[in-house]
Design a protein around this motif. Structure first.
Motif, mmCIF file in Angstrom:
data_model
loop_
_atom_site.group_PDB
_atom_site.id
_atom_site.type_symbol
_atom_site.label_atom_id
_atom_site.label_comp_id
_atom_site.label_asym_id
_atom_site.label_seq_id
_atom_site.Cartn_x
_atom_site.Cartn_y
_atom_site.Cartn_z
ATOM 1 N N MET A 1 0.836 -1.206 0.000
ATOM 2 C CA MET A 1 0.000 0.000 0.000
ATOM 3 C C MET A 1 0.873 1.260 0.000
ATOM 4 O O MET A 1 1.922 1.291 0.642
ATOM 5 N N TRP A 2 0.407 2.286 -0.669
ATOM 6 C CA TRP A 2 1.159 3.527 -0.771
ATOM 7 C C TRP A 2 0.883 4.428 0.425
ATOM 8 O O TRP A 2 -0.195 4.390 1.016
ATOM 9 N N GLU A 3 1.870 5.232 0.731
ATOM 10 C CA GLU A 3 1.686 6.282 1.718
ATOM 11 C C GLU A 3 1.960 7.614 1.008
ATOM 12 O O GLU A 3 2.928 7.724 0.251
ATOM 13 N N ILE A 4 1.101 8.604 1.249
ATOM 14 C CA ILE A 4 1.221 9.893 0.551
ATOM 15 C C ILE A 4 1.677 10.969 1.535
ATOM 16 O O ILE A 4 1.078 11.147 2.588
ATOM 17 N N THR A 5 2.719 11.686 1.195
ATOM 18 C CA THR A 5 3.169 12.829 1.996
ATOM 19 C C THR A 5 3.181 14.078 1.122
ATOM 20 O O THR A 5 3.965 14.164 0.173
ATOM 21 N N PRO A 6 2.289 15.042 1.408
ATOM 22 C CA PRO A 6 2.360 16.298 0.642
ATOM 23 C C PRO A 6 3.553 17.135 1.099
ATOM 24 O O PRO A 6 3.797 17.252 2.294
ATOM 25 N N LEU A 7 4.296 17.667 0.141
ATOM 26 C CA LEU A 7 5.474 18.487 0.451
ATOM 27 C C LEU A 7 5.182 19.931 0.064
ATOM 28 O O LEU A 7 4.840 20.206 -1.097
ATOM 29 N N PHE A 8 5.317 20.837 1.020
ATOM 30 C CA PHE A 8 5.141 22.259 0.726
ATOM 31 C C PHE A 8 6.391 22.760 0.018
ATOM 32 O O PHE A 8 7.483 22.701 0.569
ATOM 33 N N VAL A 9 6.239 23.223 -1.208
ATOM 34 C CA VAL A 9 7.416 23.649 -1.985
ATOM 35 C C VAL A 9 7.308 25.116 -2.422
ATOM 36 O O VAL A 9 7.721 25.496 -3.511
ATOM 37 N N GLY A 10 6.730 25.931 -1.546
ATOM 38 C CA GLY A 10 6.645 27.360 -1.822
ATOM 39 C C GLY A 10 5.215 27.816 -1.988
ATOM 40 O O GLY A 10 4.280 27.018 -1.967
ATOM 41 N N ALA A 11 5.058 29.118 -2.119
ATOM 42 C CA ALA A 11 3.714 29.674 -2.286
ATOM 43 C C ALA A 11 3.790 30.868 -3.225
ATOM 44 O O ALA A 11 4.852 31.475 -3.387
ATOM 45 N N VAL A 12 2.691 31.157 -3.858
ATOM 46 C CA VAL A 12 2.612 32.364 -4.687
ATOM 47 C C VAL A 12 1.402 33.181 -4.266
ATOM 48 O O VAL A 12 0.454 32.662 -3.655
ATOM 49 N N THR A 13 1.449 34.462 -4.591
ATOM 50 C CA THR A 13 0.254 35.293 -4.475
ATOM 51 C C THR A 13 -0.375 35.336 -5.856
ATOM 52 O O THR A 13 0.220 35.835 -6.803
ATOM 53 N N ALA A 14 -1.548 34.741 -5.967
ATOM 54 C CA ALA A 14 -2.216 34.640 -7.267
ATOM 55 C C ALA A 14 -3.554 35.393 -7.221
ATOM 56 O O ALA A 14 -4.101 35.626 -6.148
ATOM 57 N N ALA A 15 -4.050 35.747 -8.393
ATOM 58 C CA ALA A 15 -5.380 36.349 -8.462
ATOM 59 C C ALA A 15 -6.416 35.243 -8.293
ATOM 60 O O ALA A 15 -6.277 34.161 -8.872
ATOM 61 N N SER A 16 -7.437 35.519 -7.495
ATOM 62 C CA SER A 16 -8.433 34.468 -7.214
ATOM 63 C C SER A 16 -9.082 33.940 -8.493
ATOM 64 O O SER A 16 -9.427 32.770 -8.589
ATOM 65 N N GLY A 17 -9.224 34.814 -9.499
ATOM 66 C CA GLY A 17 -9.842 34.398 -10.762
ATOM 67 C C GLY A 17 -9.015 33.391 -11.542
ATOM 68 O O GLY A 17 -9.525 32.720 -12.440
ATOM 69 N N GLY A 18 -7.731 33.275 -11.207
ATOM 70 C CA GLY A 18 -6.903 32.256 -11.842
ATOM 71 C C GLY A 18 -7.167 30.884 -11.262
ATOM 72 O O GLY A 18 -7.059 29.868 -11.944
#
Ligand SMILES: [Zn+2]
Length: 251
Positions: free
Chosen positions: A1-18
């Motif tokens: 069985m697989w185990e999933i780990t989400p990795l935070f690799v940064g953030a952006v400020t985006a327009a909500s409409g995108g």
């Protein structure tokens, strides 16, 4: 069985409409939203396989902030640092699966070992080299000073054409709409089945209200992909938004 780990690799400020399509004059499509970039580390200890889904953006934060959205990231939040933080040696990865070839999902491949195969849908690569003018910037085919990043890892790319079982408990499914060759990854874990759907589902709202991303190139395909995901959800799969901080709470 697989185990999933989400990795935070940064953030952006985006327009909500995108992130969430806002048709209508009253909608505030330019409202700035803090948006995480997430890579997904998958491991199956019994199969002795390590897989990465998406990589986040590359090292050059200044380049990305200039050509895309303002990027916020410490060095440890780059894909290599994020893997190391979890004790994962990049050289030990068996495979990278890209949901699609947009910069914020694929650029980081260039910072990982060049021996790792990179799985991409054939339709995605075909579109990326000659996209619609409105999509060119997402693949950086509009830049005069350099060739697109995905051509620099061209020799690592293994094309897949359609839905395909990659390993036991791990399957890619075509989910076009955000881009022609977008694919989702169906992952079987001890806690059940999860789908990493790529940018078809940026944030929870896309899925709960069935509103596409503001970045789309085929609306009919988009809704067909929503229908395909809904069938998986009916059968118990959890749909994980890929640009949403709530993704970290799921695992
Ligand atoms: Zn995208």
């Amino acid at each position: 069985m697989w185990e999933i780990t989400p990795l935070f690799v940064g953030a952006v400020t985006a327009a909500s409409g995108g992130l969430v399509l806002k048709h209508g004059l009253k909608a505030n499509a330019s409202e700035p939203v803090d948006t995480p970039h997430i890579a997904w580390y998958l491991e199956d200890t019994s199969l002795q396989k390590k897989v990465l889904i998406d990589t986040g953006s590359g090292l050059d934060v200044e380049h990305n902030s200039r050509n895309h959205n303002p990027v916020r990231r410490t060095p440890g939040e780059h894909i290599v640092g994020a893997l190391q933080k979890h004790g994962i040696i990049p050289e030990s990865l068996d495979l990278i699966i890209l949901t699609h070839l947009h910069w914020d999902h694929a650029q980081g491949v260039l910072d990982l070992p060049k021996t790792i195969p990179v799985l991409v849908q054939k339709k995605e690569l075909q579109f990326a080299v000659a996209p619609f003018p409105t999509d060119a910037k997402h693949y950086e085919v509009n830049l005069k000073e350099d060739i697109p990043y995905f051509l620099k890892f061209f020799n690592q790319i293994q094309l897949v054409d359609g839905d395909k079982i990659i390993l036991p408990g791990l399957k890619v499914i075509q989910l076009p709409g955000h881009s022609p060759g977008s694919q989702g990854v169906v992952v079987d874990t001890a806690k059940g089945r999860y789908i990493i759907p790529g940018d078809l589902v940026n944030v929870k709202e896309n899925w709960e209200k069935r509103v596409p991303s503001g970045i789309y190139n085929d609306m009919a395909a988009y809704f067909n992909s929503f229908d395909k995901l809904a069938e998986y959800e009916t059968n118990g799969a959890v749909i994980v938004p890929v640009h949403d901080y709530t993704a970290f709470e799921i695992f």
